[in-house]
Design an enzyme around this catalytic site. Structure first.
Site, PDB file in Angstrom:
ATOM      1  N   THR A 181      28.726  65.666   3.879  1.00  0.00           N
ATOM      2  CA  THR A 181      28.544  67.091   4.137  1.00  0.00           C
ATOM      3  C   THR A 181      28.877  67.431   5.581  1.00  0.00           C
ATOM      4  O   THR A 181      28.792  66.568   6.476  1.00  0.00           O
ATOM      5  CB  THR A 181      27.083  67.488   3.848  1.00  0.00           C
ATOM      6  N   ASP A 182      29.203  68.700   5.813  1.00  0.00           N
ATOM      7  CA  ASP A 182      29.427  69.159   7.185  1.00  0.00           C
ATOM      8  C   ASP A 182      28.141  69.199   7.999  1.00  0.00           C
ATOM      9  O   ASP A 182      28.167  69.241   9.232  1.00  0.00           O
ATOM     10  CB  ASP A 182      30.102  70.533   7.201  1.00  0.00           C
ATOM     11  N   GLU A 183      26.987  69.152   7.320  1.00  0.00           N
ATOM     12  CA  GLU A 183      25.717  69.295   8.028  1.00  0.00           C
ATOM     13  C   GLU A 183      25.392  68.118   8.942  1.00  0.00           C
ATOM     14  O   GLU A 183      24.545  68.236   9.824  1.00  0.00           O
ATOM     15  CB  GLU A 183      24.585  69.536   7.035  1.00  0.00           C
ATOM     16  N   TYR A 214      17.505  66.293   5.477  1.00  0.00           N
ATOM     17  CA  TYR A 214      18.648  66.107   4.576  1.00  0.00           C
ATOM     18  C   TYR A 214      19.864  65.630   5.351  1.00  0.00           C
ATOM     19  O   TYR A 214      20.505  64.625   4.989  1.00  0.00           O
ATOM     20  CB  TYR A 214      18.974  67.412   3.852  1.00  0.00           C
ATOM     21  N   LYS A 256      21.912  61.982   5.089  1.00  0.00           N
ATOM     22  CA  LYS A 256      23.330  61.865   4.776  1.00  0.00           C
ATOM     23  C   LYS A 256      24.076  61.167   5.910  1.00  0.00           C
ATOM     24  O   LYS A 256      24.995  60.366   5.663  1.00  0.00           O
ATOM     25  CB  LYS A 256      23.933  63.246   4.516  1.00  0.00           C
TER      26      LYS A 256
END
Length: 370
Positions: free
Chosen positions: A148-150, A173, A177
């Site tokens: 993810t970009d997060e 989260y 990741k």
């Protein structure tokens, strides 16, 4: 690739990828066109079937002989190794993840278990299987880790995340990741396992569990419920239709280089409040009989999420070099998504028959210590 193992294939992105891999893009499926290049494909689908994974999202594919569904956990190393040795896939695509930021705030332990421990166990099983393959099959094998970009943190008003941007996760989260990404990269560097990591921006489209922004707002509009917008609504996200994401993953699988990371962005930045207002306007137009129109009157600003990242945006130059660009216009994709949820209320009712009732999560009121 004749046979692949997909993990998390009953979730949102995973089920869309299963459908895309076996049946082609939605335009072809609507015309019931037969893509002969896909008829010999086989897909092994491993999913734990947690609250966000549902067999209803796979529909008729459960009867397709090319699709083998197995209920199980990526953290179950012996099961994964057994599936690999039995079906001998040429690739693993790891979609399996706990993915909702608000849930990670309320209960981070599950995110560590799946996104960190589960990824590690999956990598271990993949390494054992890959190490035993003949040289020519080892050369072909790929492990695609979907991220993810997060993991990159939060951007200011300018600039974009690049593949070399340092990680700075701001939620449990994102941290989980990021940890999984680091394990995946380490298995490439240390053992030579041909890992490729992808980072995608916010996906939208059909079969998304209704805790996420778009389906939550669509369904609340239809039912006349408040539309909770966090903070001032000015947080910016880059939106990517899930089918464009699926096309990108297929391209990475066939043309991507082991050890590389690829950002998959929609080049479609929108403020959250803009997206909510657009959904309201579409629902008003498609459902003029609703008694609570205009739906914008339902918008309610609520306390912001703790650690809420202000802006995400991805530079997808490396994907462009592979020949990929997003094809689905956001306005059309958003309207198609609204239409899908209107037409598939039975799916919504079935997947939300568990604990989730569209209540507010992510206020950090519960603390899990084990």
């Amino acid at each position: 690739m004749d046979t692949i193992l997909v993990t998390g294939g009953a979730g949102f992105i995973g089920s869309n990828f299963v459908r895309y891999w076996l049946c082609g893009p939605s335009t072809a499926r609507e015309k019931r066109a037969v893509d002969t290049s896909r008829t010999n494909r086989r897909l092994i689908n491993l999913d734990k079937l947690t609250y966000a994974g549902n067999l209803d999202s796979l529909g008729e594919l459960l009867e397709d002989p090319r699709h083998v569904f197995v209920q199980g956990d990526i953290a179950d190393g012996p099961l994964v190794l057994e599936l690999l040795q039995e079906h001998r896939p040429q690739a693993i695509i790891n979609f399996a993840a706990e993915s909702h930021v608000d849930r990670s705030i309320d209960g981070p332990a599950e995110f560590v278990q799946t996104n960190v421990v589960g990824t590690f166990r999956l990598l271990e099983a993949a390494r054992e299987y890959w190490s035993g393959l003949p040289a020519s099959e080892r050369e072909r094998f790929r492990f695609i880790h979907i991220s993810t970009d997060e993991v990159y943190g939060s951007l200011g008003p300018e600039g974009k995340f690049h593949e070399w941007t340092p990680y700075a996760p701001n939620s449990p989260y994102a941290a989980s990741k990021a940890a999984g990404d680091h394990f995946a990269r380490a298995y490439w560097k240390t053992y030579g396992l041909p890992v490729i990591i992808t980072h995608a921006s916010n996906n939208y489209g059909p079969y998304q569990f209704p805790e996420k922004l778009l389906p939550l707002m669509i369904l609340n509009c239809l039912e006349g419920k408040p539309l909770p917008v966090y903070g001032d609504g000015q947080n910016v996200r880059d939106w990517l239709h899930v089918e464009d994401h699926c096309r990108a993953i297929e391209l990475v699988l066939t043309r991507g280089q082991p050890g590389e990371t690829y950002n998959i962005g929609g080049d479609c930045e929108r403020r959250n409040i803009e997206v909510v207002e657009a959904i309201c306007d579409i629902v008003d137009r498609l459902c003029p009989e609703l008694p609570h129109r205009p739906c914008r009157s339902l918008i309610t600003f609520v306390a912001d999420r703790p650690g809420h990242d202000r802006r995400y945006a991805l530079d997808s130059t490396k994907m462009h070099q592979l020949g990929w660009y997003p094809q689905i216009d956001f306005a059309k994709g958003l309207e198609d998504t609204v239409r899908w949820y209107i037409a598939n209320r039975q799916w919504v009712e079935r997947v939300t028959s568990g604990k989730y009732r569209r209540e507010r999560l992510g206020l950090g009121k519960s603390v899990v210590t084990s």
